[in-house]
Write an enzyme that holds these catalytic residues in place. Sequence first.
Site, PDB file in Angstrom:
ATOM      1  N   HIS A   1       0.870  -1.205   0.000  1.00 21.14           N
ATOM      2  CA  HIS A   1       0.000   0.000   0.000  1.00 21.14           C
ATOM      3  C   HIS A   1       0.893   1.236   0.000  1.00 21.14           C
ATOM      4  O   HIS A   1       1.444   1.618   1.033  1.00 21.14           O
ATOM      5  CB  HIS A   1      -0.917   0.013   1.237  1.00 21.14           C
TER       6      HIS A   1
ATOM      7  N   HIS B   1       1.604   5.336  -1.763  1.00 24.79           N
ATOM      8  CA  HIS B   1       1.260   6.501  -2.602  1.00 24.79           C
ATOM      9  C   HIS B   1       2.544   7.088  -3.173  1.00 24.79           C
ATOM     10  O   HIS B   1       3.452   7.444  -2.411  1.00 24.79           O
ATOM     11  CB  HIS B   1       0.537   7.566  -1.768  1.00 24.79           C
TER      12      HIS B   1
ATOM     13  N   ASN C   1      -5.029   7.207  -6.288  1.00 24.47           N
ATOM     14  CA  ASN C   1      -5.772   8.446  -5.968  1.00 24.47           C
ATOM     15  C   ASN C   1      -5.003   9.694  -6.404  1.00 24.47           C
ATOM     16  O   ASN C   1      -4.713  10.583  -5.620  1.00 24.47           O
ATOM     17  CB  ASN C   1      -6.132   8.503  -4.473  1.00 24.47           C
TER      18      ASN C   1
ATOM     19  N   LYS D   1      -9.337  -0.354  -6.234  1.00 26.13           N
ATOM     20  CA  LYS D   1      -9.416   0.286  -4.914  1.00 26.13           C
ATOM     21  C   LYS D   1     -10.752   0.957  -4.695  1.00 26.13           C
ATOM     22  O   LYS D   1     -11.225   1.750  -5.511  1.00 26.13           O
ATOM     23  CB  LYS D   1      -8.302   1.351  -4.806  1.00 26.13           C
TER      24      LYS D   1
ATOM     25  N   HIS E   1     -10.478   1.221   1.446  1.00 25.39           N
ATOM     26  CA  HIS E   1     -10.299   2.212   2.513  1.00 25.39           C
ATOM     27  C   HIS E   1     -11.544   2.084   3.382  1.00 25.39           C
ATOM     28  O   HIS E   1     -12.618   2.557   3.016  1.00 25.39           O
ATOM     29  CB  HIS E   1     -10.147   3.634   1.957  1.00 25.39           C
TER      30      HIS E   1
ATOM     31  N   HIS F   1      -4.822  -0.631   5.574  1.00 22.23           N
ATOM     32  CA  HIS F   1      -4.393   0.151   6.747  1.00 22.23           C
ATOM     33  C   HIS F   1      -5.362   0.051   7.925  1.00 22.23           C
ATOM     34  O   HIS F   1      -5.913   1.044   8.367  1.00 22.23           O
ATOM     35  CB  HIS F   1      -4.095   1.608   6.380  1.00 22.23           C
TER      36      HIS F   1
ATOM     37  N   LEU G   1      -5.124   9.206   7.787  1.00 21.08           N
ATOM     38  CA  LEU G   1      -6.412   8.516   7.819  1.00 21.08           C
ATOM     39  C   LEU G   1      -6.213   7.055   7.453  1.00 21.08           C
ATOM     40  O   LEU G   1      -5.429   6.770   6.546  1.00 21.08           O
ATOM     41  CB  LEU G   1      -7.409   9.183   6.865  1.00 21.08           C
TER      42      LEU G   1
ATOM     43  N   ASP H   1       1.347   2.643   3.553  1.00 17.71           N
ATOM     44  CA  ASP H   1       0.499   3.814   3.344  1.00 17.71           C
ATOM     45  C   ASP H   1       1.336   5.086   3.401  1.00 17.71           C
ATOM     46  O   ASP H   1       0.852   6.141   3.816  1.00 17.71           O
ATOM     47  CB  ASP H   1      -0.654   3.872   4.350  1.00 17.71           C
TER      48      ASP H   1
ATOM     49  N   ALA I   1      -4.027  14.806   5.326  1.00 15.71           N
ATOM     50  CA  ALA I   1      -3.831  13.517   6.003  1.00 15.71           C
ATOM     51  C   ALA I   1      -2.781  12.707   5.269  1.00 15.71           C
ATOM     52  O   ALA I   1      -2.846  12.565   4.055  1.00 15.71           O
ATOM     53  CB  ALA I   1      -5.144  12.751   6.037  1.00 15.71           C
TER      54      ALA I   1
HETATM   55  N1  LIG Z   1      -3.581   7.738   4.527  1.00 14.98           N
HETATM   56  C1  LIG Z   1      -3.701   9.035   4.401  1.00 14.98           C
HETATM   57  O1  LIG Z   1      -3.829   9.720   5.413  1.00 14.98           O
HETATM   58  N2  LIG Z   1      -3.674   9.654   3.191  1.00 14.98           N
HETATM   59  C2  LIG Z   1      -3.626   9.025   1.906  1.00 14.98           C
HETATM   60  C3  LIG Z   1      -4.937   8.465   1.475  1.00 14.98           C
HETATM   61  C4  LIG Z   1      -5.343   7.177   2.179  1.00 14.98           C
HETATM   62  O2  LIG Z   1      -4.647   6.170   2.110  1.00 14.98           O
HETATM   63  O3  LIG Z   1      -6.416   7.143   2.797  1.00 14.98           O
HETATM   64  C5  LIG Z   1      -3.139  10.056   0.878  1.00 14.98           C
HETATM   65  O4  LIG Z   1      -3.266   9.797  -0.330  1.00 14.98           O
HETATM   66  O5  LIG Z   1      -2.603  11.093   1.283  1.00 14.98           O
HETATM   67 ZN   LIG Z   2      -3.269   5.097   1.442  1.00 14.11          ZN
HETATM   68 ZN   LIG Z   3      -6.831   5.065   2.713  1.00 11.97          ZN
END
Ligand SMILES: NC(=O)N[C@@H](CC(=O)O)C(=O)O
Ligand SMILES: [Zn+2]
Ligand SMILES: [Zn+2]
Length: 345
Positions: A13, A15, A41, A99, A136, A174, A219, A247, A263
Site C-alpha cells: 500500500h 502513494h 488516488n 481500490k 479504505h 491500513h 487517515l 500507506d 492527512a
Molecule cells: N492515509 C492518508 O492519510 N492519506 C492518503 C490516502 C489514504 O490512504 O487514505 C493520501 O493519499 O494522502
Molecule cells: Zn493510502
Molecule cells: Zn486510505
Amino acid sequence: MDTVTLTRPDDWHLHLRDGEALKAVVGHTAAQMGRAIIMPNLTPPITTTSQAIDYRQRILDALPAGSTFEPLMVLYLTDTTPPEEIERAAQSGIVKAVKLYPAGATTNSDSGVTDLAHCDATIAKMVEVGMPLLVHGEVTTAEIDIFDREAVFIEKVMKPLLARHPTLKVVFEHITTQQAAEFVAQAPDNVAATITAHHLLFNRNKMLVGGIRPHYYCLPILKREQHRQALLKAATSGSHKFFLGTDSAPHSQGAKESSCGCAGAYTAPAAIELYATAFDEMNALDKLEAFASLNGPRFYGLTPNADTMTLERREWRLPESYSYAQGESIIPLLAGESLGWAIKA
Ligand SMILES: NC(=O)N[C@@H](CC(=O)O)C(=O)O
Ligand SMILES: [Zn+2]
Ligand SMILES: [Zn+2]
C-alpha cells in the site's frame, strides 16, 4: 537478535503521486522494497487500464538508474466503472487490484463510490476474474465520530459486501482498530489486511499530547493504545492474513503544517526500519519476514522476491527533511529522530 536477514520485502500500500513529487519520493521505496501496490488516488484518479499502463511507465521512468523495483498497478473504483474495464484490467497483467474509496473518506476521494450498490455488476466481474478489491474502510457519515468510522464500516459496508460476494478477494487496507484486526483474523482466507508501521508504533497521544503534531495526522486516524496492541498482536501472530502496507503518503511540508493540514504520514524513507522497531517491541523479529515479504505475495498469487535484505541493530538519525516538488520540502515521520534498526549495507 542483533541482525535479521529476510527475503526482500514489498510494500502492499503505497502513494507515489506523479510528476516532480513522484521523482522526489520513488527512490526511497525502490531502495528497500522489491515491489509495491501503487495507490491510484491521483488528481484525476487512475480509473482505466490505459491510464494505469501510462502511470506505470512514468514510475519506471522516474526510478534511479539500475533499479529493479516493480510497481503493481491499481484502478480507482467509481460509481460508473463498467465490468468491461475489469476484464481489460485482468487481461493487461499490469493491474493487480481495484481500490474502493468511499466518496469523501480521505485524500483525493471525491470521485469515489457513493453507494456500493452502483458497483454490483463490476464487483461480480472481479469475483469472476479473481481481481482483489482493496478497501479504505471508513464510513463517511457526518454523524459518525472520526475515531469510530472504521468499526462502523465493518458492520455497515464490509459485512454486507462479503455476504453478497463471499468469495471476493478483499484487502482491508491500513487497519487501525481491534475490531478490524479481529474481523480479518476470523474471516475466510479471501479476506486479508495491510497494517502500517505508524499504526503499530504510535497511539493518538503521540499526535495530540503536548502540542498537535501534524505529521502524525493520517487517515484512518491514530487510535487509542488498546487498538495499537491489537494491531501488534495481529501482525506478529503468524497469520498469513496480515501483511506490510506502509500507506506512505507524501504531502509537502506546507500542506501538512497548515491550519487545515492534509492527512498522510511520509514513512517510505525508513519503512522497513520502522516495522523492525515495532516487531522488536514485541520480541517478534522472527515473524517479520512472513509479514513483510511472504504473506503479501501469497495473497496476490505472486512469488516472493529472490534476493534478501539484512537489518542490524544500529542507531541512525532520520534527516530533518527531503526536497519535494515545486521547491518545497517534505518531512518524513520521525524527522531528526533516532531509530534503533538500520539496513546493513
Ligand atoms: N492515509 C492518508 O492519510 N492519506 C492518503 C490516502 C489514504 O490512504 O487514505 C493520501 O493519499 O494522502
Ligand atoms: Zn493510502
Ligand atoms: Zn486510505
